[in-house]
Design an enzyme around this catalytic site. Structure first.
Site, PDB file in Angstrom:
ATOM      1  N   GLU A 163      45.035  32.722   3.737  1.00 32.46           N
ATOM      2  CA  GLU A 163      44.327  31.441   3.879  1.00 32.46           C
ATOM      3  C   GLU A 163      44.877  30.642   5.046  1.00 32.46           C
ATOM      4  O   GLU A 163      46.099  30.445   5.109  1.00 32.46           O
ATOM      5  CB  GLU A 163      44.421  30.669   2.565  1.00 32.46           C
ATOM      6  CG  GLU A 163      43.687  31.416   1.454  1.00 32.46           C
ATOM      7  CD  GLU A 163      43.590  30.659   0.135  1.00 32.46           C
ATOM      8  OE1 GLU A 163      44.193  29.587   0.015  1.00 32.46           O
ATOM      9  OE2 GLU A 163      42.895  31.155  -0.761  1.00 32.46           O
ATOM     10  N   HIS A 222      39.167  26.997  -0.469  1.00 34.24           N
ATOM     11  CA  HIS A 222      40.147  26.763  -1.555  1.00 34.24           C
ATOM     12  C   HIS A 222      40.144  25.295  -1.996  1.00 34.24           C
ATOM     13  O   HIS A 222      41.148  24.593  -1.915  1.00 34.24           O
ATOM     14  CB  HIS A 222      41.561  27.200  -1.123  1.00 34.24           C
ATOM     15  CG  HIS A 222      42.443  27.503  -2.304  1.00 34.24           C
ATOM     16  ND1 HIS A 222      43.474  28.403  -2.271  1.00 34.24           N
ATOM     17  CD2 HIS A 222      42.443  27.015  -3.569  1.00 34.24           C
ATOM     18  CE1 HIS A 222      44.085  28.457  -3.460  1.00 34.24           C
ATOM     19  NE2 HIS A 222      43.462  27.621  -4.259  1.00 34.24           N
ATOM     20  N   ALA A 261      41.045  22.958  -6.704  1.00 34.47           N
ATOM     21  CA  ALA A 261      41.861  21.894  -7.317  1.00 34.47           C
ATOM     22  C   ALA A 261      41.757  20.588  -6.546  1.00 34.47           C
ATOM     23  O   ALA A 261      42.490  19.646  -6.825  1.00 34.47           O
ATOM     24  CB  ALA A 261      43.312  22.340  -7.376  1.00 34.47           C
TER      25      ALA A 261
HETATM   26  C1  MLT Z   1      46.349  26.502  -8.211  1.00 35.07           C
HETATM   27  O1  MLT Z   1      46.942  27.569  -8.220  1.00 35.07           O
HETATM   28  O2  MLT Z   1      46.738  25.537  -8.874  1.00 35.07           O
HETATM   29  C2  MLT Z   1      45.104  26.341  -7.403  1.00 35.07           C
HETATM   30  O3  MLT Z   1      44.730  27.503  -6.777  1.00 35.07           O
HETATM   31  C3  MLT Z   1      45.142  25.204  -6.464  1.00 35.07           C
HETATM   32  C4  MLT Z   1      46.241  25.254  -5.471  1.00 35.07           C
HETATM   33  O4  MLT Z   1      46.560  26.306  -4.938  1.00 35.07           O
HETATM   34  O5  MLT Z   1      46.811  24.218  -5.211  1.00 35.07           O
END
Ligand code: MLT
Length: 323
Positions: free
Chosen positions: A259, A278, A281
Site C-alpha cells: 500500500e 484502505h 477504518a
Molecule cells: C485495521 O487493521 O484496523 C484496519 O485495516 C485499519 C487500519 O489499518 O488502520
C-alpha cells in the site's frame, strides 16, 4: 518514572491528549519517515502505530528500551510478532474501535459494486448518460462471509437486514452453528453457494492467497468478491484472470498487498473492479476510538503493568510475574 512514547503515525488528538497529561510521559508524535522513527526509537519506552509503520526486527533492534507496542487498529500484520515476543514486548491491538466503520465501508462497497455506482458517477462526469448500467438486488442473494470476527459479524447483521441469506466460514466455529443470522458452513460450501463473498480474515500463513485459481474454480459463475481485510488474502493474478474470463463478475477492493499498490497491480483498471484506498477504518468515530483505546492501553501498561488486548499472549506469564 519517565517514559518516552513514540507515535510515528498520525493519531487522533483525543488519543494524544490522554498521554500528554500523564506526569513523566514524553511524546514524539507525527507522521515520521522510517529513518526518523527509527532514530526516535533509540530511547522509546513504548510505541503506538497505525498501519504505516512497519515494526520489523530491524526496527525493534533500533528500540532497545521498548516495553510495549499498541496498534491503533485491528490488524497487527505490520508488526513482527515473533521478534517482539522474543524480546518479551507485548503487542496490543484495539479490537472493536473500528468494527462499525469497517462493516459500513464493506456494505458501501457491496452496494457500489452490485449497482455500478462508481461507473455511473464516472460516466456522468464524462458526459455520458448511461442508464444501461444494470444492477443486481441483494435481497434473496447469498453472502459468504469468510472470517466471522467482530467485523464479519457486523457485516452479517447488515446483510440480514437486506434480506440476504448469510453463510460464514470461520475455523473457530462449529459447522451448522448460527451466529448473527449467519450459518457456519465449510469453506467449500461457502465458495459453492455464495453470490457475493466478503473477506474478513486476518493475513496469516493459513489465509494468505486463499482466494486463488483453485478456490475461484469452486465458486459460482458470476460471483463477486469484496476485500476490506488484507490484500494478502487474494492472489491478484488469479483474480484478474477470472475477471477477464467472466468467471468472477466483479470485485471491490479496499486493501492491497503493498500500500499504495504498484502501478502495475493487475486488478487496477479492470472493468468491474472498484477500489478505495484502505478507507475501511477511516471515520472520525473509529479513529478517535482506536486512538483513545491505544493511548489508554499504553498508559496503563507502562504505569501499572496492566496490558490489555495483547495478541502475542506468550509474553504474558513473564509480565504478570513482574518479569
Ligand atoms: C485495521 O487493521 O484496523 C484496519 O485495516 C485499519 C487500519 O489499518 O488502520
Amino acid at each position: 518514572m519517565s517514559f518516552h512514547v513514540l507515535i510515528p503515525d498520525k493519531l487522533s488528538r483525543e488519543g494524544l491528549e490522554i498521554l500528554q497529561v500523564v506526569e513523566g510521559f514524553r511524546l514524539t508524535a507525527g507522521s515520521l519517515s522510517r529513518a526518523e522513527a527509527m532514530a526516535a526509537a533509540a530511547d522509546a519506552d513504548a510505541l503506538i502505530i497505525r498501519s504505516a509503520t512497519r515494526v520489523d526486527a530491524e526496527f525493534l533492534a533500533a528500540a532497545p528500551r521498548l516495553k510495549a507496542i499498541a496498534r491503533a487498529g485491528a490488524g497487527v500484520d505490520n508488526v513482527d510478532l515473533a521478534a517482539a515476543t522474543a524480546r518479551g514486548i507485548p503487542v496490543m491491538n484495539t479490537p472493536g474501535g473500528n468494527t462499525i466503520a469497517a462493516a459500513e465501508h464493506t456494505f458501501g462497497l457491496l452496494l457500489a459494486l452490485v449497482r455500478h455506482i462508481p461507473q455511473g458517477h464516472q460516466a456522468l462526469l464524462e458526459g455520458r448518460w448511461e442508464r444501461g448500467l444494470m444492477g443486481t438486488e441483494l435481497q434473496g442473494k447469498t453472502l459468504g462471509v469468510i472470517g466471522l470476527g467482530r467485523i464479519g459479524r457486523a457485516v452479517a447483521r447488515r446483510a440480514v437486514a437486506f434480506d440476504m441469506r448469510v453463510l460464514a466460514y470461520d475455523p473457530r466455529l462449529q459447522i451448522g452453528e448460527e451466529r448473527e443470522g449467519a450459518l457456519s458452513v465449510t469453506l467449500d460450501e461457502l465458495l459453492a453457494q455464495s453470490d457475493i463473498i466478503s473477506l474478513h480474515a486476518p493475513a496469516n500463513d493459513s489465509t494468505r492467497q486463499m482466494i486463488n485459481a483453485q478456490s475461484i474454480a469452486r465458486m459460482k459463475d458470476g460471483v463477486r468478491i469484496i476485500n476490506t481485510a488484507r490484500g494478502a488474502l487474494i492472489d491478484a493474478e488469479a483474480l484478474a484472470e477470472a475477471i477477464r474470463a467472466g468467471k468472477v463478475a466483479g470485485a471491490a477492493l479496499d486493501v492491497y498487498p503493498q500500500e499504495p499498490p504498484a502501478a502495475d497491480y493487475p486488478l487496477i483498471g479492470l472493468p468491474g473492479v472498484i477500489h478505495t484506498p484502505h478507507l475501511g477504518a477511516s471515520t472520525h468515530e473509529a479513529q478517535i476510538a482506536v486512538a483513545v483505546q491505544a493511548a489508554e492501553q499504553i498508559r496503563d501498561g507502562l504505569l501499572y503493568g496492566d496490558f490489555r488486548n495483547v495478541v502475542n499472549v506468550d509474553v504474558l506469564p513473564a509480565l504478570t510475574a513482574g518479569g
